[in-house]
Design an enzyme around this catalytic site. Structure first.
Site, PDB file in Angstrom:
ATOM      1  N   ASP A  33       0.851  -1.180   0.000  1.00  0.00           N
ATOM      2  CA  ASP A  33       0.000   0.000   0.000  1.00  0.00           C
ATOM      3  C   ASP A  33       0.886   1.229   0.000  1.00  0.00           C
ATOM      4  OD1 ASP A  33      -2.708   1.300   0.393  1.00  0.00           O
ATOM      5  OD2 ASP A  33      -1.616   2.097   2.116  1.00  0.00           O
ATOM      6  N   GLU A  45      -1.990  -1.179  -5.750  1.00  0.00           N
ATOM      7  CA  GLU A  45      -3.213  -0.535  -6.199  1.00  0.00           C
ATOM      8  C   GLU A  45      -2.925   0.217  -7.484  1.00  0.00           C
ATOM      9  OE1 GLU A  45      -6.863   1.873  -4.082  1.00  0.00           O
ATOM     10  OE2 GLU A  45      -4.889   1.908  -3.200  1.00  0.00           O
ATOM     11  N   CYS A  96     -12.774 -10.012   8.161  1.00  0.00           N
ATOM     12  CA  CYS A  96     -14.104 -10.557   7.936  1.00  0.00           C
ATOM     13  C   CYS A  96     -14.742 -10.064   6.638  1.00  0.00           C
ATOM     14  CB  CYS A  96     -15.019 -10.254   9.117  1.00  0.00           C
ATOM     15  SG  CYS A  96     -15.469  -8.516   9.234  1.00  0.00           S
ATOM     16  N   ASP A 145      -3.168   1.455   6.755  1.00  0.00           N
ATOM     17  CA  ASP A 145      -2.357   1.077   5.596  1.00  0.00           C
ATOM     18  C   ASP A 145      -2.061  -0.420   5.552  1.00  0.00           C
ATOM     19  OD1 ASP A 145      -2.330   3.754   4.942  1.00  0.00           O
ATOM     20  OD2 ASP A 145      -0.474   4.134   6.049  1.00  0.00           O
TER      21      ASP A 145
HETATM   22 ZN   LIG Z   1     -13.930  -7.265  10.438  1.00  0.00          ZN
END
Ligand SMILES: [Zn+2]
Length: 391
Positions: free
Chosen positions: A182, A266, A322, A348
């Site tokens: 990043d 990116e 998640c 970051d």
């Molecule tokens: Zn999470």
């Protein structure tokens, strides 16, 4: 593999004069050909081809007021028409803006092809047509013969010869490791394994001096001798800053390419970011596009994979544990807690982990390959597995 090595050289006074003439003629021919193409299109919508500009060059050389065009080698003049053709093709294929006129200020260049320079490999001697042998500082080894030589003079008045070579570069041994990188503003890069790489803030450190030099420059009378000398000082400091920045990036990219097989970054829209003025200096300081350019060619040299993750992929706002995507994450917020799984993230580092995951996801789906790098389709890893992958 085509590689380009650049060496500094020190021309004699006579060579400086001859090179100055060559640069001037190249600029004149390029600008006149561009004017010709622009005018003819605005007059009757006809496109002038490369061959037509080449024929025009022959005519210009015969004009009574333009006999000086015959002084330098004809090869760089011909080459600049080819460059103009490439600039137009890039414009028509939407890769770049409309070609611009070359300025007398700023970097000057001239390209010599094989028939306009002599090369002796055993002596390491390079001589240009009508310029003579160059005093080059050979800062690295190479085995092959150069196919083209580009001479540039930068704003600080330094001369460089850039040699296009066909070298064999051995791929590096596989490490079995992947990394998400990043790029940031407060620090140059954060890796998905938690490593942090600080900025080489040369511009910040030398800003005071630069500002001082520029204030003095502003007080000088434009065009005077003292103004010219002061402008040289500003240019030299700029050059030194650019050099150390490039050096920092070169070392970082080499280190990354040595350690990792797959590198995910990116696909940042640097131009879009540059428009936001407050960020502009920091970003150009950090040198995002330079970082990406270096990483791209080093990956292709050493047999590594560079994966570009779509810039609309919410790498910062998505929880790497998640997958929860939060609505808004202001730039000022450096750490945040996921409402889904209560994990605490460094902004970051979380983004770097997401980039690595998105980069890996593309191989699982057999992502689309581009000649220089792989791009993850829009939506990235967020895409539902039941949806068909984009072509
Ligand atoms: Zn999470």
């Amino acid at each position: 593999m085509k590689v380009r090595y650049t060496f500094r050289f020190y021309p004699s006074t006579r060579q400086k004069r001859a090179l100055g003439k060559t640069f001037g003629c190249v600029r004149y021919v390029y600008n006149r050909a561009l004017r010709l193409r622009k005018d003819s299109f605005s007059r009757d919508k006809t496109r002038v081809t490369y061959c037509q500009t080449s024929a025009a060059l022959t005519k210009w050389k015969q004009e009574p007021g333009c006999s000086w065009l015959r002084e330098p080698s004809c090869v760089p003049l011909q080459q600049c028409l080819r460059h103009l053709q490439t600039a137009y093709r890039n414009f028509f294929e939407k890769r770049s803006d409309y070609p611009r006129f070359k300025s007398k200020h700023g970097e000057q260049s001239a390209e010599f092809t094989r028939r306009a320079f002599g090369w002796d490999g055993s002596q390491r001697s390079l001589s240009l047509a009508k310029i003579g042998r160059l005093r080059i500082r050979w800062s690295r080894q190479f085995a092959s013969e150069p196919s083209t030589v580009t001479i540039t003079k930068d704003c600080a008045g330094r001369y460089f010869a850039s040699l296009c070579l066909d070298e064999t570069v051995a791929a590096l041994p596989a490490t079995g490791l992947g990394v998400g990188i990043d790029l940031g503003i407060n620090r140059l890069a954060t890796l998905s394994n938690g490593e942090r790489i600080a900025n080489a803030r040369h511009l910040e450190g030398r800003l005071g001096k630069l500002a001082r030099l520029q204030r003095v420059l502003a007080r000088r009378t434009r065009g005077s001798g003292r103004w010219k000398r002061q402008r040289q000082r500003v240019a030299r400091l700029h050059a030194r800053i650019a050099d150390s920045r490039r050096d920092h990036l070169a070392k970082l990219t080499t280190d990354l390419v040595r350690r990792f097989d797959v590198l995910c970054i990116e696909d940042l829209d640097v131009r879009g970011l540059m428009g936001r003025r407050r960020l502009a200096r920091s970003i150009s300081d950090v040198g995002f596009s330079e970082f990406r350019r270096m990483l791209t060619y080093k990956c292709s040299w050493y047999g590594r994979q560079l994966r570009l993750v779509d810039r609309f992929f919410p790498s910062s706002r998505r929880c790497s544990k998640c997958g929860h995507v939060i609505e808004d994450l202001p730039l000022s917020l450096r750490t945040w807690t996921c409402p889904g799984c209560a994990a605490c993230h460094d902004r970051d580092e979380n983004a770097a982990r997401n980039l690595l995951a998105a980069g890996h996801a593309v191989t699982a789906r057999g992502g689309r390959a581009r000649p220089r790098a792989t791009t993850v389709a829009r939506g990235g890893a967020r895409r539902n597995v039941n949806q068909p992958a984009l072509p």
